[in-house]
Design a protein around this motif. Sequence first.
Motif, PDB file in Angstrom:
ATOM      1  N   GLY A  42       0.812  -1.215   0.000  1.00  0.00           N
ATOM      2  CA  GLY A  42       0.000   0.000   0.000  1.00  0.00           C
ATOM      3  C   GLY A  42       0.846   1.266   0.000  1.00  0.00           C
ATOM      4  O   GLY A  42       0.315   2.373   0.125  1.00  0.00           O
ATOM      5  N   ILE A  43       2.146   1.101  -0.102  1.00  0.00           N
ATOM      6  CA  ILE A  43       3.033   2.270  -0.136  1.00  0.00           C
ATOM      7  C   ILE A  43       3.579   2.418  -1.556  1.00  0.00           C
ATOM      8  O   ILE A  43       3.240   3.376  -2.255  1.00  0.00           O
ATOM      9  CB  ILE A  43       4.155   2.141   0.928  1.00  0.00           C
ATOM     10  N   THR A  44       4.373   1.427  -1.969  1.00  0.00           N
ATOM     11  CA  THR A  44       4.858   1.468  -3.360  1.00  0.00           C
ATOM     12  C   THR A  44       3.988   0.619  -4.290  1.00  0.00           C
ATOM     13  O   THR A  44       4.201   0.633  -5.500  1.00  0.00           O
ATOM     14  CB  THR A  44       6.310   0.968  -3.449  1.00  0.00           C
ATOM     15  N   THR A  45       3.024  -0.110  -3.740  1.00  0.00           N
ATOM     16  CA  THR A  45       2.091  -0.844  -4.593  1.00  0.00           C
ATOM     17  C   THR A  45       1.515   0.122  -5.631  1.00  0.00           C
ATOM     18  O   THR A  45       1.102   1.233  -5.260  1.00  0.00           O
ATOM     19  CB  THR A  45       0.925  -1.388  -3.725  1.00  0.00           C
ATOM     20  N   PRO A  46       1.497  -0.278  -6.893  1.00  0.00           N
ATOM     21  CA  PRO A  46       0.895   0.618  -7.891  1.00  0.00           C
ATOM     22  C   PRO A  46      -0.458   1.133  -7.382  1.00  0.00           C
ATOM     23  O   PRO A  46      -1.321   0.339  -6.999  1.00  0.00           O
ATOM     24  CB  PRO A  46       0.742  -0.288  -9.115  1.00  0.00           C
ATOM     25  N   TYR A 249       7.209   7.179   7.300  1.00  0.00           N
ATOM     26  CA  TYR A 249       6.286   8.094   7.970  1.00  0.00           C
ATOM     27  C   TYR A 249       5.253   8.601   6.971  1.00  0.00           C
ATOM     28  O   TYR A 249       5.602   8.980   5.849  1.00  0.00           O
ATOM     29  CB  TYR A 249       7.042   9.260   8.630  1.00  0.00           C
ATOM     30  N   LEU A 250       4.031   8.559   7.420  1.00  0.00           N
ATOM     31  CA  LEU A 250       2.886   8.927   6.575  1.00  0.00           C
ATOM     32  C   LEU A 250       2.330  10.263   7.045  1.00  0.00           C
ATOM     33  O   LEU A 250       2.038  10.443   8.231  1.00  0.00           O
ATOM     34  CB  LEU A 250       1.808   7.841   6.705  1.00  0.00           C
ATOM     35  N   LEU A 326       7.235  10.159  -1.414  1.00  0.00           N
ATOM     36  CA  LEU A 326       6.381   9.327  -2.254  1.00  0.00           C
ATOM     37  C   LEU A 326       4.936   9.745  -2.008  1.00  0.00           C
ATOM     38  O   LEU A 326       4.457   9.665  -0.870  1.00  0.00           O
ATOM     39  CB  LEU A 326       6.568   7.852  -1.892  1.00  0.00           C
ATOM     40  N   ARG A 327       4.267  10.194  -3.061  1.00  0.00           N
ATOM     41  CA  ARG A 327       2.882  10.650  -2.897  1.00  0.00           C
ATOM     42  C   ARG A 327       1.904   9.581  -3.325  1.00  0.00           C
ATOM     43  O   ARG A 327       2.177   8.772  -4.209  1.00  0.00           O
ATOM     44  CB  ARG A 327       2.649  11.913  -3.705  1.00  0.00           C
ATOM     45  N   ARG A 328       0.736   9.615  -2.679  1.00  0.00           N
ATOM     46  CA  ARG A 328      -0.302   8.633  -2.940  1.00  0.00           C
ATOM     47  C   ARG A 328      -1.646   9.306  -2.656  1.00  0.00           C
ATOM     48  O   ARG A 328      -2.337   8.967  -1.706  1.00  0.00           O
ATOM     49  CB  ARG A 328      -0.100   7.436  -1.999  1.00  0.00           C
ATOM     50  N   GLY A 329      -1.999  10.289  -3.476  1.00  0.00           N
ATOM     51  CA  GLY A 329      -3.176  11.098  -3.180  1.00  0.00           C
ATOM     52  C   GLY A 329      -4.421  10.615  -3.889  1.00  0.00           C
ATOM     53  O   GLY A 329      -4.354   9.857  -4.865  1.00  0.00           O
ATOM     54  N   TYR A 330      -5.553  11.073  -3.392  1.00  0.00           N
ATOM     55  CA  TYR A 330      -6.851  10.702  -3.968  1.00  0.00           C
ATOM     56  C   TYR A 330      -7.760  11.920  -4.056  1.00  0.00           C
ATOM     57  O   TYR A 330      -7.817  12.731  -3.129  1.00  0.00           O
ATOM     58  CB  TYR A 330      -7.516   9.600  -3.124  1.00  0.00           C
ATOM     59  N   CYS A 350       1.391  11.156   1.822  1.00  0.00           N
ATOM     60  CA  CYS A 350       2.768  10.946   1.390  1.00  0.00           C
ATOM     61  C   CYS A 350       3.493  10.094   2.404  1.00  0.00           C
ATOM     62  O   CYS A 350       3.113  10.019   3.578  1.00  0.00           O
ATOM     63  CB  CYS A 350       3.494  12.268   1.155  1.00  0.00           C
ATOM     64  N   PHE A 351       4.507   9.438   1.910  1.00  0.00           N
ATOM     65  CA  PHE A 351       5.375   8.601   2.740  1.00  0.00           C
ATOM     66  C   PHE A 351       6.793   9.141   2.616  1.00  0.00           C
ATOM     67  O   PHE A 351       7.270   9.369   1.493  1.00  0.00           O
ATOM     68  CB  PHE A 351       5.321   7.146   2.263  1.00  0.00           C
TER      69      PHE A 351
END
Lengths: 402, 402
Positions: A42-46, A249-250, A326-330, A350-351
């Motif tokens: 859930g961090i680097t997972t596509p 860290y998230l 590393l961003r993971r936005g919605y 972000c992580f």
Amino acid sequence: MAGAGVVAAGVGAAAGVATAGGGTDPAPTPAPVAFRGEHQAGITTPAQDRMHFVAFDVTTRSRAELVALLRDWTAMAERMTRGEEAFPDGAVGGIADAAPKDTGEALDLPAAGLTLTIGFGPGLFDDRFGLADRRPEALIDLPRFPGDDLDPRRTGGDLCVQACADDPQVAVHAIRNLARAGFGKVAVRWSQLGFGRTSSTSTTQATPRNLFGFKDGTNNLKAEDPAGLADHVWVSAADGPQWMVGGTYLVARRIRMHIETWDRAPLREQEQIIGRTKGTGAPLGQQQEFDPVDLHVKGAGGVPLIAQDAHVRLAAAESLRGAKLLRRGYNFTDGTDGLGHLDAGLFFLCFNRDTRTAFVPMQQALSSRDAMMEYIVHNGSAHFAVPPGVQDGEHWGQSLFA
Amino acid sequence: MAGAGVVAAGVGAAAGVATAGGGTDPAPTPAPVAFRGEHQAGITTPAQDRMHFVAFDVTTRSRAELVALLRDWTAMAERMTRGEEAFPDGAVGGIADAAPKDTGEALDLPAAGLTLTIGFGPGLFDDRFGLADRRPEALIDLPRFPGDDLDPRRTGGDLCVQACADDPQVAVHAIRNLARAGFGKVAVRWSQLGFGRTSSTSTTQATPRNLFGFKDGTNNLKAEDPAGLADHVWVSAADGPQWMVGGTYLVARRIRMHIETWDRAPLREQEQIIGRTKGTGAPLGQQQEFDPVDLHVKGAGGVPLIAQDAHVRLAAAESLRGAKLLRRGYNFTDGTDGLGHLDAGLFFLCFNRDTRTAFVPMQQALSSRDAMMEYIVHNGSAHFAVPPGVQDGEHWGQSLFA
């Protein structure tokens, strides 16, 4: 990628696969994402297409009860990420006179790429659970940034779980069942649904658009760059503490976008604010989306094409002593604001390896000088220590409570 | 179904198609749904997976301005349902010094089965626009039902637009651009995102589950039953008024589910409340989901297997003098209730030929006697006259304003 071409007949419609126009075409069901490993999934997972994020307050005062919950959650989470019920035969296979152990709404659905990622907030490290001396130095109380307008009902939390999946029903089911198992021990503090990803975390993914209409996440760190991830995302043994090695860290920020105001800005101004063209996503002065951002290109009169207050300039590693995250936005849309507008925006996740040297200076630069600030307000915020992945036989939080 | 097998390379990931596990498989892109026709799309159209619903207050006092807006909206809606921008070349093809005419976040996305369906609320038929004598008798002010706890911020509206699509970003983009075009003439009164469909409106679709974990919509009217639709959904010339012939009436109800309480109910009790088995969805006393509901089957001691207060009994046409309606509901999860719970439930949408003889008696029966009422509360409500489809050259509301 094994199984990515396998067709699960009959579940297509329920699995979030496009079926309008009466479509009955079954679509490929992606393989489940491995739950265990060096790092949490859930961090680097596509980045999956949909998200349900929850922050909990811990309400029990018992360390043993909290650890037992984390142990139960781990088993539930592992099953659900395999596309199984939270408990074996939990929805309908149990005793008729007992409450089902799984709530059932994902019964017919595949794993849908579900990942469940846990984090521990600063509040967990108070005197309740004997963890005060285990708080990572990097797990700071975030400073107040210029322009912050934080709503306490969307801020903080002792624990978080990020559920990402390609079917929102799968993500919601997972959070709901974890919340249910936590009854009496944790309470939902806030939760956020994200309807569409705005980041690519893999080079295999097309870059999505945010609600400003711009491609977002082009320059993001990607799963295919392990050196970059080691430098900027994963906590190392030298960083410490030991229980966080392999973790990260998230930072979660709910960013309300004043889309009505943005929509009245001229195209040229929008592109200058972002520092990219809206159509292709190319950095200003370049041709293609993935052309490197060059902050030094000058236009007429020697003025930099990418303005001093452009978003890509301020967020560039070059402007931040090399800091990256590393961003993971919605994207989200949560009804209305009561003033005739949609309550829409970006749920920024972000992580980073050390929030003090990555997210904080980046956000200080952005909130102080970003031309985009005229169009956004941060109204929710939280910070969590995301422990490393669990190995066989381990449970969430094992390294912390060991 | 033409085009249902066409692959749109490169848009898969952004189009809401499952791509986790690094999937780069393009998936079939369904053909756009026709915008024009005898009836509006989005009613019997096979229910798309995602929904954004908006209710507007009309703020202009000018009839001409309102008609002009409906004309503009029609052209925008038709383009967007074809997968095009709200205005030709609207996002990036215009003048750089002007605000883009399309907000751009759906630029790379296909139509995703988008349908846009308009409705007119009771408030439109006051003295502002000269429509007082055109209000259909069936467009009643809904009565207050037992147990209603309506939030005025989720209730009513002069106009509504229902956007359904398989990609939520496409639905949100459509509503946002319509709202934007209406600036100064309409204001968003409320809006609701639905993350997963809970109804099948076509025999080609698998039956989805609601957040009680039960299959929902098994017995729904289906697109493949034109006689049933003529009897129960479409307004006929004999019904009147003339401008509504081929139209229907839409009732929207936001139903908060107390899922935490439900989840503590034993499986047997849950099944008795619903009147179906949770696993297969078969009516109690039957074997398969689509076996007819038989309200007369008795079990031990001569007690009906389907209880007197079971949901399927009270909602059955047999119990309602033959009344039926077409349902098109969506699951929602809107953050938290501030009390440690998820704010989750069912956004109920139904279409019926006469709300007075279909929805109202059904809801009176349910709200008075349904065992499920212990677990739900209706906290939003609205009623709209949904005019017939538009023909070539016509615009939304043409039959009303003619």
